[in-house]
Structure formats: C-alpha cells, structure tokens
Motif scaffolding. Structure first.
Motif, PDB file in Angstrom:
ATOM      1  N   HIS A 248      -2.832 -28.097 118.645  1.00  0.00           N
ATOM      2  CA  HIS A 248      -2.894 -27.571 117.287  1.00  0.00           C
ATOM      3  C   HIS A 248      -1.526 -27.082 116.827  1.00  0.00           C
ATOM      4  CE1 HIS A 248      -7.446 -26.643 117.931  1.00  0.00           C
ATOM      5  NE2 HIS A 248      -7.219 -27.909 117.650  1.00  0.00           N
ATOM      6  N   ALA A 249      -0.788 -26.438 117.728  1.00  0.00           N
ATOM      7  CA  ALA A 249       0.552 -25.958 117.381  1.00  0.00           C
ATOM      8  C   ALA A 249       1.483 -27.116 117.062  1.00  0.00           C
ATOM      9  CB  ALA A 249       1.110 -25.116 118.528  1.00  0.00           C
ATOM     10  N   LEU A 250       1.415 -28.193 117.879  1.00  0.00           N
ATOM     11  CA  LEU A 250       2.242 -29.373 117.642  1.00  0.00           C
ATOM     12  C   LEU A 250       1.879 -30.045 116.326  1.00  0.00           C
ATOM     13  CD1 LEU A 250       2.376 -30.956 121.221  1.00  0.00           C
ATOM     14  CD2 LEU A 250       4.288 -29.965 119.946  1.00  0.00           C
ATOM     15  N   GLU A 251       0.551 -30.140 116.062  1.00  0.00           N
ATOM     16  CA  GLU A 251       0.112 -30.743 114.797  1.00  0.00           C
ATOM     17  C   GLU A 251       0.624 -29.946 113.609  1.00  0.00           C
ATOM     18  OE1 GLU A 251      -4.126 -32.908 115.981  1.00  0.00           O
ATOM     19  OE2 GLU A 251      -4.109 -30.803 115.353  1.00  0.00           O
ATOM     20  N   SER A 252       0.589 -28.624 113.732  1.00  0.00           N
ATOM     21  CA  SER A 252       1.054 -27.766 112.648  1.00  0.00           C
ATOM     22  C   SER A 252       2.551 -27.952 112.407  1.00  0.00           C
ATOM     23  CB  SER A 252       0.749 -26.304 112.982  1.00  0.00           C
ATOM     24  OG  SER A 252       1.273 -25.454 112.009  1.00  0.00           O
ATOM     25  N   LYS A 253       3.341 -27.991 113.497  1.00  0.00           N
ATOM     26  CA  LYS A 253       4.782 -28.172 113.368  1.00  0.00           C
ATOM     27  C   LYS A 253       5.109 -29.542 112.781  1.00  0.00           C
ATOM     28  CE  LYS A 253       6.161 -25.010 117.062  1.00  0.00           C
ATOM     29  NZ  LYS A 253       6.803 -24.889 118.398  1.00  0.00           N
ATOM     30  N   TYR A 254       4.372 -30.575 113.218  1.00  0.00           N
ATOM     31  CA  TYR A 254       4.594 -31.926 112.701  1.00  0.00           C
ATOM     32  C   TYR A 254       4.288 -31.979 111.205  1.00  0.00           C
ATOM     33  CZ  TYR A 254       3.983 -36.936 111.957  1.00  0.00           C
ATOM     34  OH  TYR A 254       4.060 -38.219 111.474  1.00  0.00           O
ATOM     35  N   PHE A 255       3.179 -31.331 110.813  1.00  0.00           N
ATOM     36  CA  PHE A 255       2.790 -31.328 109.404  1.00  0.00           C
ATOM     37  C   PHE A 255       3.852 -30.629 108.559  1.00  0.00           C
ATOM     38  CE2 PHE A 255       0.726 -29.218 105.790  1.00  0.00           C
ATOM     39  CZ  PHE A 255       0.143 -30.306 105.157  1.00  0.00           C
ATOM     40  N   GLU A 256       4.333 -29.473 109.028  1.00  0.00           N
ATOM     41  CA  GLU A 256       5.342 -28.724 108.279  1.00  0.00           C
ATOM     42  C   GLU A 256       6.647 -29.510 108.191  1.00  0.00           C
ATOM     43  OE1 GLU A 256       5.601 -25.040 110.319  1.00  0.00           O
ATOM     44  OE2 GLU A 256       3.766 -24.219 109.443  1.00  0.00           O
ATOM     45  N   LEU A 257       7.022 -30.182 109.289  1.00  0.00           N
ATOM     46  CA  LEU A 257       8.237 -30.997 109.285  1.00  0.00           C
ATOM     47  C   LEU A 257       8.100 -32.148 108.307  1.00  0.00           C
ATOM     48  CD1 LEU A 257      11.011 -31.661 110.509  1.00  0.00           C
ATOM     49  CD2 LEU A 257       9.836 -32.914 112.322  1.00  0.00           C
ATOM     50  N   GLU A 258       6.936 -32.780 108.289  1.00  0.00           N
ATOM     51  CA  GLU A 258       6.691 -33.891 107.371  1.00  0.00           C
ATOM     52  C   GLU A 258       6.782 -33.419 105.927  1.00  0.00           C
ATOM     53  OE1 GLU A 258       3.581 -37.599 107.440  1.00  0.00           O
ATOM     54  OE2 GLU A 258       2.714 -35.586 107.454  1.00  0.00           O
ATOM     55  N   GLU A 259       6.227 -32.241 105.628  1.00  0.00           N
ATOM     56  CA  GLU A 259       6.266 -31.696 104.284  1.00  0.00           C
ATOM     57  C   GLU A 259       7.710 -31.391 103.869  1.00  0.00           C
ATOM     58  OE1 GLU A 259       3.538 -30.802 101.977  1.00  0.00           O
ATOM     59  OE2 GLU A 259       2.859 -32.466 103.240  1.00  0.00           O
ATOM     60  N   THR A 260       8.514 -30.861 104.800  1.00  0.00           N
ATOM     61  CA  THR A 260       9.915 -30.537 104.511  1.00  0.00           C
ATOM     62  C   THR A 260      10.700 -31.798 104.201  1.00  0.00           C
ATOM     63  OG1 THR A 260       9.809 -28.607 105.967  1.00  0.00           O
ATOM     64  CG2 THR A 260      12.001 -29.437 105.420  1.00  0.00           C
ATOM     65  N   LYS A 262       9.568 -34.644 103.044  1.00  0.00           N
ATOM     66  CA  LYS A 262       9.117 -35.192 101.769  1.00  0.00           C
ATOM     67  C   LYS A 262       9.828 -34.491 100.606  1.00  0.00           C
ATOM     68  CE  LYS A 262       4.479 -36.755 103.051  1.00  0.00           C
ATOM     69  NZ  LYS A 262       3.024 -36.523 102.873  1.00  0.00           N
ATOM     70  N   LYS A 263       9.981 -33.165 100.715  1.00  0.00           N
ATOM     71  CA  LYS A 263      10.642 -32.399  99.667  1.00  0.00           C
ATOM     72  C   LYS A 263      12.111 -32.779  99.547  1.00  0.00           C
ATOM     73  CE  LYS A 263       7.606 -28.357  99.885  1.00  0.00           C
ATOM     74  NZ  LYS A 263       7.493 -26.921 100.236  1.00  0.00           N
ATOM     75  N   LYS A 264      12.775 -33.001 100.683  1.00  0.00           N
ATOM     76  CA  LYS A 264      14.202 -33.369 100.657  1.00  0.00           C
ATOM     77  C   LYS A 264      14.401 -34.751 100.092  1.00  0.00           C
ATOM     78  CE  LYS A 264      15.835 -30.422 104.445  1.00  0.00           C
ATOM     79  NZ  LYS A 264      16.482 -30.369 105.774  1.00  0.00           N
ATOM     80  N   LEU A 265      13.516 -35.661 100.408  1.00  0.00           N
ATOM     81  CA  LEU A 265      13.621 -37.033  99.907  1.00  0.00           C
ATOM     82  C   LEU A 265      13.342 -37.103  98.411  1.00  0.00           C
ATOM     83  CD1 LEU A 265      11.864 -39.040 102.779  1.00  0.00           C
ATOM     84  CD2 LEU A 265      14.321 -38.963 102.225  1.00  0.00           C
ATOM     85  N   ASN A 266      12.551 -36.170  97.909  1.00  0.00           N
ATOM     86  CA  ASN A 266      12.253 -36.163  96.485  1.00  0.00           C
ATOM     87  C   ASN A 266      13.349 -35.433  95.710  1.00  0.00           C
ATOM     88  OD1 ASN A 266       9.871 -37.542  96.862  1.00  0.00           O
ATOM     89  ND2 ASN A 266       8.623 -35.682  97.108  1.00  0.00           N
TER      90      ASN A 266
END
Length: 266
Positions: A248-260, A262-266
């Motif tokens: 769950h911790a890894l999934e959370s970190k992966y999700f947050e990294l993915e969101e970050t 996406k924001k930089k690419l936009n």
C-alpha cells in the motif's frame, strides 16, 4: 406394558427427546411422535401407530436394548445395565421447526452458564434462540458465542462459532478446532489432539501464545458433547499483514509520483 409405553420408557431412560431418539435410530421425529403420542383424530382422540419389526430392530441395535424387553418378559431395558453406551451418539435434545427440519440453537454467553445443566433439558433447549442457515443442513449444528481470548488470533471474544455435532471420538481430527462440553470445564473452544485410542483422552490447546493458556488434557468419560467448528462469524475485521502495508505504501508513492509527473508535463 404396551409397546408404545416401552419405547417411551427407553427414550426417558436415555434422557433424549423424540427428535434426538428419531435421529439416533434413523427415522423421522414424526414417526416417533405417532408411536408415543399418537395422531389427533377428528373425534379428539389420539390414535397411536404400531411400530414395525424393522423399527424395533433398529432400536435394539442403536440403543443396545435387550431384545427380551420387546419380545419376552424381561424388565431389563438394556443389554448391558448401563444406558450410557450411546452418550456421544446424538445430542440429548434436538429442536425442530414447523417443517420438521432441525434448528440451529444459539448458545450465547449468558446461556453458556446454564448449558451444562440444561443441554439435556427440553425446556431449556427450547428456550434458546433458534434459526436455520441454508449452507448448514447436513448434520446437527449449534451456534456458540465465544467468550475470552484463549483462541485469538484465530477466533476472538464475541465471535460466533457454528459447530457440527460429532457422534464418534474417532472422527475428531488432530489440529482442528472443536467445542468441547465436559462435566468439569463446561463449554470450551480449543484446538484438539485426539489421543482417545492411545490413552483415553483429548489434548486441548489454545491458539493464544501469551503464556496464560497452558495445554491440558481431558478424559473421554468426562466429555458430554463435541462440536466441530465448521464456520464462524466475527465482528472484527483482521488487520492487514505487513506485506500488504508495504504494498500500500509503494502504491501510494507511485500514485503521488505519477501525479507529480503529470503536472510537470502539463
């Protein structure tokens, strides 16, 4: 003495009710009721059914009845002088619903205090709450409310355990959980090691390993009932084990990294 009176006397001597006696000899409770009580007629009288030879033979075989009690002049009911030979064959009292199907009687924490004295008392058993479950039909079942923490982490205080009646000591399997009703300890829930054939006893142990619940043994002659733990219902949801917490911790970190990202690419 009429034959129906003799059968009623056997039931009384064995301290069974008609439902339990019928189950023991392999007939319906309606059959035994029609013999011992009779069918109500239009004129208000009761007409009793005469038992056939096969039914009498079944009583002789399963209840260790002296054949001369039925077919001769003997007053000795049992082939041996004791009626205790069938003490583990069936529950003393079985209750049924209006359709004749067996009930599951509920033995709550408060009722457990009186169960040792009442398990063979028809009035006590009929006073217990009862219900049926579609997945628990093949056998005789009883529901016990768990008290204490001797079986945690498997079963917890306040859980409900559904036990299937065990009618032969040889059917008790090592390492499985059972409800044991005994003369000295009352109702206990334990994991069991079967040593009846070797030393005439069961070894009972707890799943709780905190040192407060030592292993102990109980002799067969002290055991009144045995119920195999077929299923249980719990109010507690188990905590996630460590590996799931890490995932769950890894999934959370992966999700947050993915969101970050996406924001930089936009």
């Amino acid at each position: 003495m009429e034959i129906h009176d003799k059968i009623k006397r056997i039931i009384d001597e064995m301290k069974l009710n008609n439902n339990s006696f019928a189950k023991l000899i392999g007939v319906t409770s309606t059959t035994i009721d029609s013999i011992t009580i009779g069918r109500l007629q239009a004129d208000g009288e009761r007409k009793r059914t005469k038992p056939g030879f096969d039914l009498l033979q079944s009583i002789i075989t399963h209840c260790h009845v002296n054949p001369e009690y039925f077919f001769g002049d003997s007053e000795d009911i049992f082939a041996s002088k004791s009626s205790n030979a069938v003490s583990l064959h069936v529950p003393k009292i079985i209750t049924v619903n209006e359709e004749g199907d067996e009930n599951i009687n509920f033995v709550g924490v408060k009722a457990r205090a009186g169960y040792l004295d009442g398990y063979a008392d028809p009035e006590y058993m009929e006073s217990l709450p009862s219900f049926s479950m579609p997945m628990l039909k093949n056998g005789t079942y009883r529901c016990f409310e768990i008290k204490g923490n001797s079986m945690s982490t498997t079963i917890h205080d306040g859980d409900y355990l559904f036990g299937k009646y065990v009618d032969n000591f040889d059917d008790i399997l090592d390492g499985r959980i059972y409800v044991i009703v005994s003369k000295n300890d009352g109702v206990v829930v334990k994991r069991v090691l079967n040593r009846i054939r070797e030393s005439g006893k069961l070894i009972l142990k707890s799943d709780n390993r905190d040192g407060n619940y030592p292993m102990y043994s109980i002799y067969a002659e002290d055991i009144l009932e045995v119920w195999y733990a077929s299923m249980y219902a719990s109010r507690q949801m188990p905590d996630p084990i460590n590996i799931y917490e890490k995932l769950h911790a890894l999934e959370s970190k992966y999700f947050e990294l993915e969101e970050t990202l996406k924001k930089k690419l936009n």
